[in-house]
Structure formats: structure tokens, C-alpha cells
Design a protein around this motif. Sequence first.
Motif, mmCIF file in Angstrom:
data_model
loop_
_atom_site.group_PDB
_atom_site.id
_atom_site.type_symbol
_atom_site.label_atom_id
_atom_site.label_comp_id
_atom_site.label_asym_id
_atom_site.label_seq_id
_atom_site.Cartn_x
_atom_site.Cartn_y
_atom_site.Cartn_z
ATOM 1 N N GLY A 1 0.795 -1.214 0.000
ATOM 2 C CA GLY A 1 0.000 0.000 0.000
ATOM 3 C C GLY A 1 0.830 1.269 0.000
ATOM 4 O O GLY A 1 2.046 1.246 0.154
ATOM 5 N N PRO A 2 0.129 2.416 -0.160
ATOM 6 C CA PRO A 2 0.826 3.693 -0.312
ATOM 7 C C PRO A 2 1.536 4.166 0.954
ATOM 8 O O PRO A 2 2.553 4.844 0.853
ATOM 9 N N THR A 3 1.043 3.814 2.124
ATOM 10 C CA THR A 3 1.698 4.263 3.362
ATOM 11 C C THR A 3 3.064 3.604 3.510
ATOM 12 O O THR A 3 4.063 4.278 3.790
ATOM 13 N N VAL A 4 3.119 2.305 3.301
ATOM 14 C CA VAL A 4 4.391 1.589 3.392
ATOM 15 C C VAL A 4 5.310 2.016 2.248
ATOM 16 O O VAL A 4 6.515 2.165 2.440
ATOM 17 N N ASP A 5 4.760 2.252 1.063
ATOM 18 C CA ASP A 5 5.552 2.718 -0.069
ATOM 19 C C ASP A 5 6.205 4.061 0.261
ATOM 20 O O ASP A 5 7.397 4.247 0.035
ATOM 21 N N SER A 6 5.429 4.980 0.813
ATOM 22 C CA SER A 6 5.959 6.293 1.183
ATOM 23 C C SER A 6 7.069 6.157 2.229
ATOM 24 O O SER A 6 8.131 6.773 2.113
ATOM 25 N N PHE A 7 6.810 5.336 3.232
ATOM 26 C CA PHE A 7 7.807 5.122 4.290
ATOM 27 C C PHE A 7 9.068 4.485 3.713
ATOM 28 O O PHE A 7 10.182 4.906 4.032
ATOM 29 N N GLY A 8 8.894 3.493 2.850
ATOM 30 C CA GLY A 8 10.044 2.812 2.267
ATOM 31 C C GLY A 8 10.899 3.718 1.406
ATOM 32 O O GLY A 8 12.127 3.658 1.445
ATOM 33 N N ARG A 9 10.259 4.584 0.629
ATOM 34 C CA ARG A 9 11.022 5.519 -0.211
ATOM 35 C C ARG A 9 11.769 6.549 0.645
ATOM 36 O O ARG A 9 12.923 6.889 0.363
ATOM 37 N N PHE A 10 11.109 7.018 1.709
ATOM 38 C CA PHE A 10 11.771 7.954 2.627
ATOM 39 C C PHE A 10 12.983 7.280 3.276
ATOM 40 O O PHE A 10 14.074 7.852 3.326
ATOM 41 N N MET A 11 12.773 6.058 3.794
ATOM 42 C CA MET A 11 13.874 5.365 4.454
ATOM 43 C C MET A 11 14.976 5.002 3.461
ATOM 44 O O MET A 11 16.146 4.920 3.829
ATOM 45 N N GLY A 12 14.619 4.815 2.194
ATOM 46 C CA GLY A 12 15.636 4.602 1.167
ATOM 47 C C GLY A 12 16.556 5.804 1.037
ATOM 48 O O GLY A 12 17.775 5.663 0.920
ATOM 49 N N ALA A 13 15.953 6.996 1.089
ATOM 50 C CA ALA A 13 16.771 8.213 1.030
ATOM 51 C C ALA A 13 17.676 8.315 2.256
ATOM 52 O O ALA A 13 18.854 8.685 2.146
ATOM 53 N N VAL A 14 17.145 7.970 3.412
ATOM 54 C CA VAL A 14 17.943 7.992 4.643
ATOM 55 C C VAL A 14 19.090 6.986 4.523
ATOM 56 O O VAL A 14 20.229 7.273 4.909
ATOM 57 N N PHE A 15 18.796 5.798 3.993
ATOM 58 C CA PHE A 15 19.826 4.773 3.850
ATOM 59 C C PHE A 15 20.898 5.206 2.849
ATOM 60 O O PHE A 15 22.085 4.939 3.060
#
Length: 146
Positions: A40-54
Motif C-alpha cells: 500500500g501507499p503508506t508503506v511505499d511512502s515510508f520505504g522511499r523515505f527510508m531509502g533516502a535515509v539509507f
Amino acid sequence: MTKVKALRGLAWAMGYACVAIGLFHVLLGNSAIPGAGSAGPTVDSFGRFMGAVFAGYGLAWLWAVRQSPMPLSVIRVLTGVFLLGGVGRLLSLAVEGRPQWFQILLVVVELGLSPVLLWLAAGEESEPVAGEEGPVAGEERAPGKA
């Protein structure tokens, strides 16, 4: 191979791998996470944000390994963050159950590589590395020397 050279090689690998993995997650979102394609979009948003952090975490590794001498205290902190990620995966395993097999592989890497990195960074302040100028990490210059 000296411990410092091994640490430097692993630090380069950590930096490039983390930047690549982070950007992969930013670009692909849920598709980058095995087993999470329909999260879903909530996990997608979180995953993309955490990708930038990583990716930023990877840049911190690359910054540290480019310093002469390497700031071993920074290497230890970055390794501690990596270890904490592995502990977080263990906590998830205990609370939520067994994840997709690739996530198990990642926890093994995170918990297995962290002690190696810490061991390589421990007590290495006085070991010189060929081609580095100035004092080795943690070593002070002799009085009156620039």
C-alpha cells in the motif's frame, strides 16, 4: 592485509552498497522490498523515505573512508547504527514472525558483519596506512611539529 586496510575496504563496500540500496528503494518503493509489493501507499511512502535515509547513511560511510586518517570513532558509530538495524530485525522477528527469506539473510549479514567492523576499528588508531599523511587516527603530533 592489515586490519586498517581490511576496514577501509569494507567501509568502501558499505558506503557504495548502502547508497545503491537506498536509491533502489527510493526509485522502486514497495517493489524493492521482497514480499511487500502490495503493502500500500503508506508503506511505499515510508520505504522511499527510508531509502533516502539509507542512501545518506551510505554517503556517511563514503565520507568517513575518504578521510585521512579515517575517523574511527565515526566508523564505530556507523557500525553501531548497522548493528541496531539488525537488532531491530530480530525484534520484528520476535514480535511479527518470520519474514521473507531475504530479510533473514540481511539480519545474518547485519549481526555478523557488525562485530567484524567493530573488531577492525578497535585499537587501530596507532596503525599507519601507506599513503596517509599526518598522524594516524587518535595519534597526536609531537610537540612543535606541524
